[in-house]
Enzyme design. Structure first.
Site, short mmCIF file in Angstrom:
data_model
loop_
_atom_site.label_atom_id
_atom_site.label_comp_id
_atom_site.label_asym_id
_atom_site.label_seq_id
_atom_site.Cartn_x
_atom_site.Cartn_y
_atom_site.Cartn_z
N ARG A 56 -0.44 -6.21 54.93
CA ARG A 56 -0.35 -7.59 54.42
C ARG A 56 0.58 -7.75 53.23
O ARG A 56 1.41 -8.66 53.21
CB ARG A 56 -1.74 -8.11 54.03
CG ARG A 56 -2.55 -8.61 55.21
CD ARG A 56 -3.99 -8.24 55.01
NE ARG A 56 -4.13 -6.81 55.08
CZ ARG A 56 -4.30 -6.12 56.23
NH1 ARG A 56 -4.41 -6.76 57.35
NH2 ARG A 56 -4.37 -4.79 56.24
N THR A 57 0.44 -6.91 52.23
CA THR A 57 1.20 -7.15 51.00
C THR A 57 2.70 -7.04 51.28
O THR A 57 3.48 -7.92 50.92
CB THR A 57 0.75 -6.17 49.90
OG1 THR A 57 -0.67 -6.24 49.79
CG2 THR A 57 1.38 -6.53 48.56
N LYS A 85 13.42 13.78 46.72
CA LYS A 85 14.20 14.82 46.02
C LYS A 85 13.75 14.97 44.57
O LYS A 85 14.36 15.66 43.79
CB LYS A 85 15.69 14.45 46.05
CG LYS A 85 16.25 14.28 47.45
CD LYS A 85 17.66 13.70 47.38
CE LYS A 85 18.04 13.06 48.70
NZ LYS A 85 19.18 12.14 48.54
N ARG A 106 4.29 -1.00 45.19
CA ARG A 106 2.92 -0.48 45.38
C ARG A 106 2.98 1.03 45.15
O ARG A 106 3.88 1.70 45.62
CB ARG A 106 2.39 -0.77 46.77
CG ARG A 106 1.10 -0.02 47.05
CD ARG A 106 0.41 -0.45 48.29
NE ARG A 106 -0.19 -1.77 48.11
CZ ARG A 106 -1.01 -2.35 48.99
NH1 ARG A 106 -1.29 -1.71 50.12
NH2 ARG A 106 -1.51 -3.53 48.77
N HIS A 134 -4.40 -5.61 41.49
CA HIS A 134 -3.67 -6.13 42.67
C HIS A 134 -3.47 -7.63 42.42
O HIS A 134 -4.11 -8.47 43.07
CB HIS A 134 -4.48 -5.85 43.93
CG HIS A 134 -3.71 -5.99 45.21
ND1 HIS A 134 -2.47 -6.63 45.31
CD2 HIS A 134 -4.01 -5.56 46.47
CE1 HIS A 134 -2.06 -6.58 46.57
NE2 HIS A 134 -2.97 -5.94 47.29
#
Ligand code: CP
Length: 312
Positions: A56-57, A85, A106, A134
């Site tokens: 969703r996000t 890396k 996120r 959130h």
């Protein structure tokens, strides 16, 4: 030169109540007439930097930017970037600041988006950091409450499930306290109760009643908004604890029969076992509409942080 001051959204308290209301009101307008905003972000680029899985996000942010006429770049698996890396967040974000106009991050580690914001020359949005915050889910939740209950203030709100690690709960509960919510009911197993620091701060900073309960059926008749959450496998240190707690709750039609007729059931999703499929067709189950409204809350947020004039 663009004189717009850079703002970030790392936690809901980065915005005043007036600003939260502004985003909610604009999100509602965008939901009602999306076509009016289809060129609002023409020429702008959103970067989605997802170091942890999301449906969703990430997709609602991408849809939001595309609906605003902008473009998107980013990764959904950090291992496909130079993170694999050993590149630091600081260096990644310095470079992304040259490629994009705004970024959403996120990350499994608490505080990672805040760290990124210190090195960015573009607005950084926290798309969820570990078990911490959130804030864009909170904007989505506020818009959903506004649409279904007309006011955000004054409801009895219950949170059910993983209140210990649930970042959606941590962001929303303090925000609703700022909106003068008088009573929260906290339904969880003993091992997953709301952190004591958060409970203390809610009591100290707001005139709010906190009631703790073990079972949904003991309190369901009192609730105006029931916010269900999943027991999150990824936040447990061992499989045995997760296995013991994963089926702690199941909201079904039988339990809903004792609820108010105008109660709403919200869930940030994904659900696992905690809401039976027989709730999906009940008008009180608004969680899929909530996921849809996330697009419009995020459209409003993007235009605000980019300083786009949408007063038309
Ligand atoms: N609500 C939410 O954050 O969902 P995703 O994890 O799918 O983004």
């Amino acid at each position: 030169m663009n004189n717009h001051k850079i703002r970030h959204l790392i936690e809901p308290e980065d915005f005043t109540l007036e600003e939260l209301n502004e985003v909610v009101a604009l999100g509602k307008k965008m939901y009602e007439a999306p076509a009016e905003y289809k060129r609002a972000c023409e020429g702008k680029i959103l970067a989605t930097l997802f170091y942890e899985p999301s449906t969703r996000t990430r997709f609602s942010f991408e849809t939001a930017m595309l609906r605003l006429g902008g473009s998107i770049i980013g990764f959904s698996d950090a291992n496909t970037s130079s993170v694999s890396k050993g590149e630091s967040i600081a260096d990644t974000i310095r470079c992304m600041s040259a490629y994009a106009d705004i970024a959403v991050m996120r990350h499994p580690k608490e505080g990672a988006p805040k760290l990124a914001s210190h090195y960015a020359s573009i607005p950084i949005i926290n798309g969820g950091d570990g078990g911490h915050q959130h804030p864009t889910q909170t904007l989505t939740d506020l818009l959903t409450i506004k649409m279904y209950k007309e006011t955000i203030e004054g409801h009895t709100v219950a949170f059910c499930g993983d209140l210990k690690f649930g970042r959606t709960v941590h962001s929303l509960i303090r925000t609703l306290a700022r909106y003068n919510t008088k009573k929260f009911i906290l339904i969880s197993p003993e091992e997953l109760t709301l952190p004591d620091t958060l409970k203390r701060s809610l009591k100290q900073d707001f005139d709010v009643e906190l009631q703790e309960a073990r079972y949904i059926e003991d309190v369901i008749s009192e609730i105006d908004i029931l916010y269900m959450t999943r027991i999150q496998k990824e936040r447990f240190f061992n499989e045995a604890d997760y296995a013991r707690l994963k089926d702690s709750y199941l909201l079904n039609q039988s339990k809903l029969s004792h609820a108010k007729k105008d109660m709403i059931v919200m869930h940030p999703l994904p659900r696992v076992n905690e809401i039976a499929y027989d709730v999906d067709d009940d008008p009180r189950g608004v969680y899929f509409k909530q996921a849809e409204l996330g697009v419009y809350a995020r459209m409003a947020l993007i235009t605000k942080l980019l300083g786009v004039d949408v007063s038309c």
